[in-house]
Write an enzyme that holds these catalytic residues in place. Sequence first.
Site, PDB file in Angstrom:
ATOM      1  N   CYS A  45       0.820  -1.214   0.000  1.00  0.00           N
ATOM      2  CA  CYS A  45       0.000   0.000   0.000  1.00  0.00           C
ATOM      3  C   CYS A  45       0.855   1.265   0.000  1.00  0.00           C
ATOM      4  O   CYS A  45       0.697   2.133  -0.857  1.00  0.00           O
ATOM      5  CB  CYS A  45      -0.942  -0.015   1.195  1.00  0.00           C
ATOM      6  SG  CYS A  45      -1.914   1.485   1.352  1.00  0.00           S
ATOM      7  N   GLU A 205     -12.093  -5.086 -20.660  1.00  0.00           N
ATOM      8  CA  GLU A 205     -12.720  -5.684 -19.468  1.00  0.00           C
ATOM      9  C   GLU A 205     -13.547  -6.885 -19.909  1.00  0.00           C
ATOM     10  O   GLU A 205     -14.368  -6.785 -20.814  1.00  0.00           O
ATOM     11  CB  GLU A 205     -13.586  -4.635 -18.748  1.00  0.00           C
ATOM     12  CG  GLU A 205     -14.566  -5.161 -17.712  1.00  0.00           C
ATOM     13  CD  GLU A 205     -13.936  -5.967 -16.578  1.00  0.00           C
ATOM     14  OE1 GLU A 205     -12.958  -5.498 -15.994  1.00  0.00           O
ATOM     15  OE2 GLU A 205     -14.439  -7.075 -16.303  1.00  0.00           O
ATOM     16  N   HIS A 445     -22.675  24.454   4.401  1.00  0.00           N
ATOM     17  CA  HIS A 445     -23.060  24.940   3.078  1.00  0.00           C
ATOM     18  C   HIS A 445     -22.078  26.004   2.620  1.00  0.00           C
ATOM     19  O   HIS A 445     -21.700  26.865   3.424  1.00  0.00           O
ATOM     20  CB  HIS A 445     -24.465  25.545   3.135  1.00  0.00           C
ATOM     21  CG  HIS A 445     -24.909  26.114   1.812  1.00  0.00           C
ATOM     22  ND1 HIS A 445     -25.325  25.314   0.770  1.00  0.00           N
ATOM     23  CD2 HIS A 445     -24.970  27.400   1.365  1.00  0.00           C
ATOM     24  CE1 HIS A 445     -25.643  26.086  -0.261  1.00  0.00           C
ATOM     25  NE2 HIS A 445     -25.436  27.356   0.078  1.00  0.00           N
TER      26      HIS A 445
HETATM   27  P1  NAD Z   1     -10.272  -5.833  -9.490  1.00  0.00           P
HETATM   28  O1  NAD Z   1     -10.847  -7.094  -9.020  1.00  0.00           O
HETATM   29  O2  NAD Z   1     -10.728  -4.547  -8.952  1.00  0.00           O
HETATM   30  O3  NAD Z   1     -10.499  -5.710 -11.072  1.00  0.00           O
HETATM   31  C1  NAD Z   1     -10.074  -6.675 -11.960  1.00  0.00           C
HETATM   32  C2  NAD Z   1     -10.935  -6.566 -13.188  1.00  0.00           C
HETATM   33  O4  NAD Z   1     -10.365  -7.372 -14.196  1.00  0.00           O
HETATM   34  C3  NAD Z   1     -12.356  -7.053 -12.966  1.00  0.00           C
HETATM   35  O5  NAD Z   1     -13.245  -6.081 -13.440  1.00  0.00           O
HETATM   36  C4  NAD Z   1     -12.419  -8.347 -13.787  1.00  0.00           C
HETATM   37  O6  NAD Z   1     -13.690  -8.589 -14.333  1.00  0.00           O
HETATM   38  C5  NAD Z   1     -11.398  -8.065 -14.860  1.00  0.00           C
HETATM   39  N1  NAD Z   1     -10.770  -9.247 -15.448  1.00  0.00           N
HETATM   40  C6  NAD Z   1     -10.384 -10.377 -14.807  1.00  0.00           C
HETATM   41  N2  NAD Z   1      -9.790 -11.216 -15.694  1.00  0.00           N
HETATM   42  C7  NAD Z   1      -9.791 -10.593 -16.894  1.00  0.00           C
HETATM   43  C8  NAD Z   1      -9.311 -10.923 -18.185  1.00  0.00           C
HETATM   44  N3  NAD Z   1      -8.677 -12.079 -18.417  1.00  0.00           N
HETATM   45  N4  NAD Z   1      -9.510 -10.038 -19.206  1.00  0.00           N
HETATM   46  C9  NAD Z   1     -10.138  -8.857 -18.970  1.00  0.00           C
HETATM   47  N5  NAD Z   1     -10.596  -8.489 -17.761  1.00  0.00           N
HETATM   48  C10 NAD Z   1     -10.428  -9.334 -16.745  1.00  0.00           C
HETATM   49  O7  NAD Z   1      -8.692  -6.027  -9.374  1.00  0.00           O
HETATM   50  P2  NAD Z   1      -7.505  -4.981  -9.553  1.00  0.00           P
HETATM   51  O8  NAD Z   1      -7.968  -3.759 -10.261  1.00  0.00           O
HETATM   52  O9  NAD Z   1      -6.387  -5.767 -10.139  1.00  0.00           O
HETATM   53  O10 NAD Z   1      -7.161  -4.615  -8.079  1.00  0.00           O
HETATM   54  C11 NAD Z   1      -6.749  -5.656  -7.187  1.00  0.00           C
HETATM   55  C12 NAD Z   1      -7.170  -5.356  -5.793  1.00  0.00           C
HETATM   56  O11 NAD Z   1      -6.444  -4.267  -5.298  1.00  0.00           O
HETATM   57  C13 NAD Z   1      -8.635  -5.022  -5.702  1.00  0.00           C
HETATM   58  O12 NAD Z   1      -9.327  -6.148  -5.262  1.00  0.00           O
HETATM   59  C14 NAD Z   1      -8.694  -3.932  -4.706  1.00  0.00           C
HETATM   60  O13 NAD Z   1      -9.192  -4.463  -3.525  1.00  0.00           O
HETATM   61  C15 NAD Z   1      -7.274  -3.475  -4.491  1.00  0.00           C
HETATM   62  N6  NAD Z   1      -7.131  -2.068  -4.886  1.00  0.00           N
HETATM   63  C16 NAD Z   1      -7.855  -1.134  -4.231  1.00  0.00           C
HETATM   64  C17 NAD Z   1      -7.753   0.187  -4.589  1.00  0.00           C
HETATM   65  C18 NAD Z   1      -8.546   1.214  -3.856  1.00  0.00           C
HETATM   66  O14 NAD Z   1      -8.993   0.944  -2.750  1.00  0.00           O
HETATM   67  N7  NAD Z   1      -8.779   2.378  -4.432  1.00  0.00           N
HETATM   68  C19 NAD Z   1      -6.934   0.572  -5.633  1.00  0.00           C
HETATM   69  C20 NAD Z   1      -6.219  -0.412  -6.282  1.00  0.00           C
HETATM   70  C21 NAD Z   1      -6.325  -1.728  -5.891  1.00  0.00           C
END
Ligand code: NAD
Length: 471
Positions: A45, A205, A445
């Site tokens: 993080c 996606e 506000h």
């Molecule tokens: P995510 O689960 O948010 O998104 C992954 C996406 O990839 C999903 O929408 C999924 O449908 C898609 N996907 C999966 N396989 C695929 C494929 N073969 N082809 C195309 N699309 C595909 O995961 P992430 O973005 O990698 O993030 C990982 C983790 O990190 C998250 O679970 C989140 O908890 C954490 N994270 C959090 C924050 C935040 O809090 N703002 C920011 C970054 C990461």
Amino acid sequence: MSNTHHADVVVLGAGPGGYAAAFRAADLGKKVILIDKDEILGGVCLNRGCIPSKALLHLARVKSESSEVKSFGLTFQEPTWDLEKVKAWKNERVVGRLTKGIAALAKSRKVQVITGSGVFTSPTSIRVAQVDGFAEVTFEDAIIAVGSHPTKIPSFPEDPRIMDSTSALELDGIPDNLLIIGGGYIGLEMGTIYNALGSKVTVVEFMSNLLPGADADVVKPLEQRLKKDFSSIRTGTKVQSIVPHEDHLAVSIESSAGEEILKVDKVLVAVGRRPNTHGSGFETIGVDIDDRGFVKVNEKRQTNIPHIYAIGDITGDPMLAHKATHEGKVAAEVICGQPASFDVSIIPAVIFTDPEIAWAGLTETQAKAQGIEYDKGVFPWSASGRALALGRTEGFSKALFDKESGKLIGMSIVGTNAGDLIAEAVLAMEMGADAEDIALIIHPHPSLSESVGNAAEMVTGSITDLFAPQK
Ligand code: NAD
């Protein structure tokens, strides 16, 4: 060289979960050892995730705002990037300052930090491989906080132009064309950053919607903006293969429209994260692991070995730093004899794109799927004076109240600073507030926070900033 140590509590992993656990246990009087293979504390993080990405997202937002205000009568010169300076600012003045702060906090609490890769050798001992030998650490209680790593797609070739979130954050060259696989948290946040840095961004996606965990209506304002900024967004599309060529990567994608080859300079794979299950001796000592590789824990965050606890990404979704921190404190307090327990019902989720998306409690999709009857209040930010003054009226705040109890059960917000605004909904849900409770709060506000109260007023019928026919 071998050295031995003993502690009341050993924490393996110094991310936001691990260091919180270590500090809380130390504050409650325990002798604590914190082990991490990285000399710099803070985990993914602080070093390679939430914090550096937020620093870069801030610059992306300043850039887009500086061009948007042109139509309001304020013109800046076209911004230019000094990438080396940006990297130095991100690494030293943001990440470095925070990680040094964590090290100082450990020192002031007399938490002993051991650098090296820790492996459980028995239910009461960990062997730490260090640069100059091994440290043997024995303990009364242990907390596993080893986190997760980016998911790889095994069929893809090894090529430095195929990045994960860690390498993407290093900003090692800005590609003209970037293809992002995954329209989730990381894909959309990093896409926003690279778009601001000048890349033409394509998102692929697999599912039919971006951010499949959020309500589709909440994602829409973000998607509309990204469609203008990004080169293209392909939902319902999967990547078949990547073939490296000297001057480009040939990415084969497939959707209902057929197959297509895209030529890009770099690819970012952001398809989720996997727990760091292997390599730390969990199997050796018999810690129960589920079939997805997550360590199984109870509400006290105890594993099947009662004096070994686990917290954060290694225990399962949602893989969010704030969940890990909370779990870390719970585990430390349980170890110290306090009646702590982890209640997972309300964990806010925030996507720090522009606009931001945030939700807490139930999404509308979840409420429907669970057959829960609810009253819904939606306040469009086009009626918010503050949103108008910011030139950002595309957002809205949506509150769901349980029909029977009247209590707030879910809130979703899309718009500027939604990630900060959602905190009020979390508090309201934790306190069991209903629509009247929230509507009767005097919000400052003009502020975006008024939209939370306004969404509740849409349900109580007391809204005056919009015309809502009286029931
Ligand atoms: P995510 O689960 O948010 O998104 C992954 C996406 O990839 C999903 O929408 C999924 O449908 C898609 N996907 C999966 N396989 C695929 C494929 N073969 N082809 C195309 N699309 C595909 O995961 P992430 O973005 O990698 O993030 C990982 C983790 O990190 C998250 O679970 C989140 O908890 C954490 N994270 C959090 C924050 C935040 O809090 N703002 C920011 C970054 C990461």
